[in-house]
Design an enzyme around this catalytic site. Structure first.
Site, PDB file in Angstrom:
ATOM      1  N   ASP A  86       6.100   3.158  12.055  1.00  0.00           N
ATOM      2  CA  ASP A  86       6.607   3.065  10.523  1.00  0.00           C
ATOM      3  C   ASP A  86       7.817   3.893  10.485  1.00  0.00           C
ATOM      4  OD1 ASP A  86       4.499   3.390   7.386  1.00  0.00           O
ATOM      5  OD2 ASP A  86       6.637   2.914   7.696  1.00  0.00           O
TER       6      ASP A  86
HETATM    7  C1  GLC Z   1       7.473   2.530   4.345  1.00  0.00           C
HETATM    8  C2  GLC Z   1       5.953   2.230   4.444  1.00  0.00           C
HETATM    9  C3  GLC Z   1       5.752   0.724   5.250  1.00  0.00           C
HETATM   10  C4  GLC Z   1       7.123  -0.010   4.989  1.00  0.00           C
HETATM   11  C5  GLC Z   1       8.060   0.508   6.008  1.00  0.00           C
HETATM   12  C6  GLC Z   1       9.303  -0.235   5.944  1.00  0.00           C
HETATM   13  O1  GLC Z   1       7.638   3.840   4.517  1.00  0.00           O
HETATM   14  O2  GLC Z   1       5.093   3.135   4.694  1.00  0.00           O
HETATM   15  O3  GLC Z   1       4.445   0.287   4.557  1.00  0.00           O
HETATM   16  O4  GLC Z   1       6.574  -1.261   5.671  1.00  0.00           O
HETATM   17  O5  GLC Z   1       8.255   1.836   5.455  1.00  0.00           O
HETATM   18  O6  GLC Z   1       9.887  -0.376   4.511  1.00  0.00           O
END
Ligand code: GLC
Length: 699
Positions: free
Chosen positions: A242
């Site tokens: 993430d």
């Molecule tokens: C965010 C979220 C995730 C998302 C990623 C890209 O912090 O936790 O669900 O897909 O970053 O935006």
């Protein structure tokens, strides 16, 4: 591939706002294997051209984006889609999202989110598919099939991403990013279940999460990322972290520094690093110090390239450059309207206050959420064609004509505590025959980093309702929110309550369709609604405890049982609950046998009758309970469900096949196994009603 080229594939960053010379040079060196959330059509096409034609190996770029519940056409938030219990329509919506996103040059969506959530304080409950692992798994698999289509390398297919792997929704206190402690049997029986269904559905990628799980952050957790995902499930796609969750191993108090974070994430099996750049900057020194080995990098790069091959990126999949349509096609908007309609859950309907008759006289539409484009789209709508959005106010005016609709927001937004607008709202209500009150929470109170400690209606909404109620006009309440809220007193004042979540582009027409009876509501709650935040966590598939409370127990005997003195032990509305404009009756379930052996299966059937005067869809639910076993078992577990459309007076037999293997659980010996015992089985309209049939499971 050189070390830098491998590390380039393992690195993802947001697409830059401009195509600088430095950026183009990085592309020629293969510095980035993937970008997320950015870039115009032209920029993405040019960057892809450079990667393919001007870099040494010509490895194509993978473009990812958060297409969470639609791209141009926005569908209900996933929690709302989960309330439809309609896997095929959810699949169709994901197919639309894939067609729109792929036409915008996107190859990969960071969806479906399938975290099990039992705590409505957590803002990301909006993005999830509810509290039940079976329902979440069925719907997640449907979304994956919709995104990835029949052929992943088709021009309108995009790779899906099972996230956030794993246990993110169990954040202590419902506070986002917080610690999770999940014993292995609960982890496997509840939190891993939807991710296993995603694996069976062929999901191309997984995303590791922000949370630490039993002391080990999920973005460096060898048990979940290697033992479960690779060794047990045989997953051969790739895992992306993430957003900066690799670097965040340091503030977790897990990694000593960025090199240590890179080492632990690489060794655990996080193939691609999102945004933080610890891999690119520290892998060489880690190799030299023999703290990682080249095989780990080769495996990671190979997993990523494998997905790029499967997507057809090496076979000339062209970056589209045609501009997006000014408005989504009617076919897409129709799917959005149907999904939004099916997501609506009727929670109260005294004396059939709904549906409204078109000759209802004058209607007052009150509340800021009746006419707020951004809010009805809900959280995580990075794209979203705003001009195509039709609000409830617009749709109600279309149904009744402008003259008969008096609109007064009453508040500037859902957080507004000012009473300045109350007089006008009361005046509009007094001059009308019926009041449609649109309440709830704005989009900004929902989603990531939006946990709330209170679940009641924010701002001055409760006071507004109290003032409007004094007019004595019948109140129809429509609540738009990204989570279960608590609104007992408001519901007491209302003739009817319809829960609309954040319903997306066509939320207005969908709500009007149901309010005026074009279709009976069929939504059923995918999460439990607490009476008060003090009951949280409260969910249907709980254990019995040694002192289960019971409404029927005599007063004194009932004292020493598991309940709240000031809030009892039952929710406001249970999992699976929802009313219709008609009524349904269920016969007691019939069983094909009274006893079955462990390896066998049993048929369970019941007759469902539409005993009212509206044609309507009923979601018939199958639950079981094992009364005793080597570990305590939940008081109910959803095993299957069926959508039935019944005309008035129509009766249909519903039959489920229950395999004894499906009753298996993760036992104290660490094995999945069903055990002999007495099984209760319900065919019922929700998780709190119905009479069980009983059978014996024998060796
Ligand atoms: C965010 C979220 C995730 C998302 C990623 C890209 O912090 O936790 O669900 O897909 O970053 O935006």
């Amino acid at each position: 591939m050189t070390l830098e080229e491998k590390l380039g594939q393992m690195s993802q960053t947001p697409f830059p706002s401009a195509m600088s010379d430095k950026f183009k040079e990085e592309l020629r060196k293969g510095r980035w294997g993937s970008f997320l959330n950015g870039g115009t059509l032209q920029q993405k096409a040019e960057a892809q051209r450079i990667a393919l034609k001007e870099s040494r190996l010509g490895i194509p770029i993978l473009y990812g984006q958060d297409v969470i519940h639609g791209f141009d056409t926005i569908f209900p938030i996933p929690l709302g889609s989960a309330a439809t219990w309609d896997a095929d329509l959810v699949r169709q919506a994901a197919r639309v999202a894939a067609r729109e996103a792929s036409a915008a040059g996107i190859h990969w969506t960071f969806s479906p989110m399938m975290d099990i959530a039992r705590d409505p304080r957590w803002g990301r409950i909006a993005e999830c598919l509810g509290e039940d692992p079976y329902l979440a798994g069925v719907l997640a698999a449907a979304m994956i099939r919709g995104y990835q289509g029949d052929k992943l390398d088709a021009v309108d297919s995009i790779a899906a991403c099972a996230k956030h792997y794993v246990g993110y929704g169990a954040a202590e206190g419902g506070r986002d990013y917080n610690t999770t402690w999940i014993p292995e049997n609960l982890l496997r029986e509840v939190y891993l279940k939807p991710f296993e269904a995603a694996r069976r559905a062929g999901v191309a990628t997984y995303m590791s999460a922000f949370n630490s799980l039993n002391g080990v952050p999920t973005s460096a957790n060898e048990f979940t990322l290697k033992q479960v995902l690779r060794n047990e499930w045989g997953f051969d796609g790739f895992v992306v972290s993430d957003y900066e969750s690799v670097r965040e191993l340091i503030p977790h108090g897990f990694a000593a520094d960025e090199a240590d974070a890179a080492r632990r994430a690489i060794r655990a099996g996080v193939d691609m690093e999102m945004v933080s750049t610890t891999y690119f900057r520290h892998a060489k020194s880690l190799l030299d110090a023999q703290q990682i080995d080249m095989k780990q990098l080769d495996d990671a790069a190979r997993n990523i390239l494998r997905v790029k091959y499967r997507l057809g990126l090496f076979d000339g999949r062209v970056q589209p450059t045609a501009p997006r349509p000014a408005t989504p096609p009617a076919e897409f908007l129709d799917i959005a309207r149907r999904l939004a309609r099916e997501s609506l859950v009727l929670l109260k309907n005294t004396n059939s206050a709904l549906p409204l008759n078109k000759s209802v006289g004058k209607v007052a539409v009150i509340g800021p959420l009746a006419n707020s484009v951004v809010d009805q789209l809900g959280t995580w709508t990075l794209g979203g064609n705003r001009s195509a959005v039709r609000t409830p106010l617009t749709a109600i005016r279309e149904q009744l004509g402008e003259q008969r609709v008096k609109w007064s927001p009453g508040l500037r937004n859902s957080r507004d505590t000012s009473h300045e607008g109350f007089a006008d709202a009361v005046k509009a209500a007094s001059a009308s025959d019926t009041v449609l009150l649109f309440l709830g929470e704005e989009q900004s109170l929902s989603g990531e980093a939006s946990s709330r400690a209170y679940l009641n209606l924010p701002g001055g909404q409760e006071e507004l309702v109290a003032e409007i109620a004094k007019t004595g006009k019948p109140l129809i309440v429509v609540i738009m929110a990204g989570r279960p809220l608590t609104f007992h007193d408001v519901a007491e004042k209302a003739a009817a309550v319809l829960y609309a979540w954040h319903p997306g582009t066509m939320g207005g027409p969908a709500i009007a369709d149901v309010l005026f009876g074009a279709e009976a509501p069929s939504g059923r709650l995918p999460v439990t609604f607490p009476r008060t935040v003090g009951q949280v966590p409260i969910y249907y598939n709980h254990m019995s405890t040694g002192r289960p409370a019971s409404e029927t127990g005599p007063g004194a005997a009932n004292k020493f049982t598991s309940k709240y003195l000031d809030a009892g032990f039952t929710p406001e509305y249970p999992f699976g609950y929802g009313l219709s404009y008609t009524s349904f009756s269920y016969s007691t379930p019939k069983l094909s046998a009274a006893t079955i052996a462990l390896g066998a299966s049993i048929k369970v059937s019941a007759e469902v009758t539409n005993t009212g005067k509206y044609p309507a869809t009923e979601i018939v639910q199958l639950y079981t309970r094992q009364l005793s076993a080597s570990t305590t078992r939940p008081v109910r577990e959803l095993r299957d469900f069926r959508r039935l459309l019944l005309k008035p007076g129509e009766k249909q037999a519903v039959e489920f096949t229950l395999n004894a293997a499906g009753l298996a659980f993760f036992n104290p010996q660490g094995k999945w196994a069903a055990e002999p015992g007495t099984i209760h089985v319900w065919i019922s309209p929700d998780s709190a009603s119905g009479q069980p049939a009983v059978f014996e499971l024998t060796r």
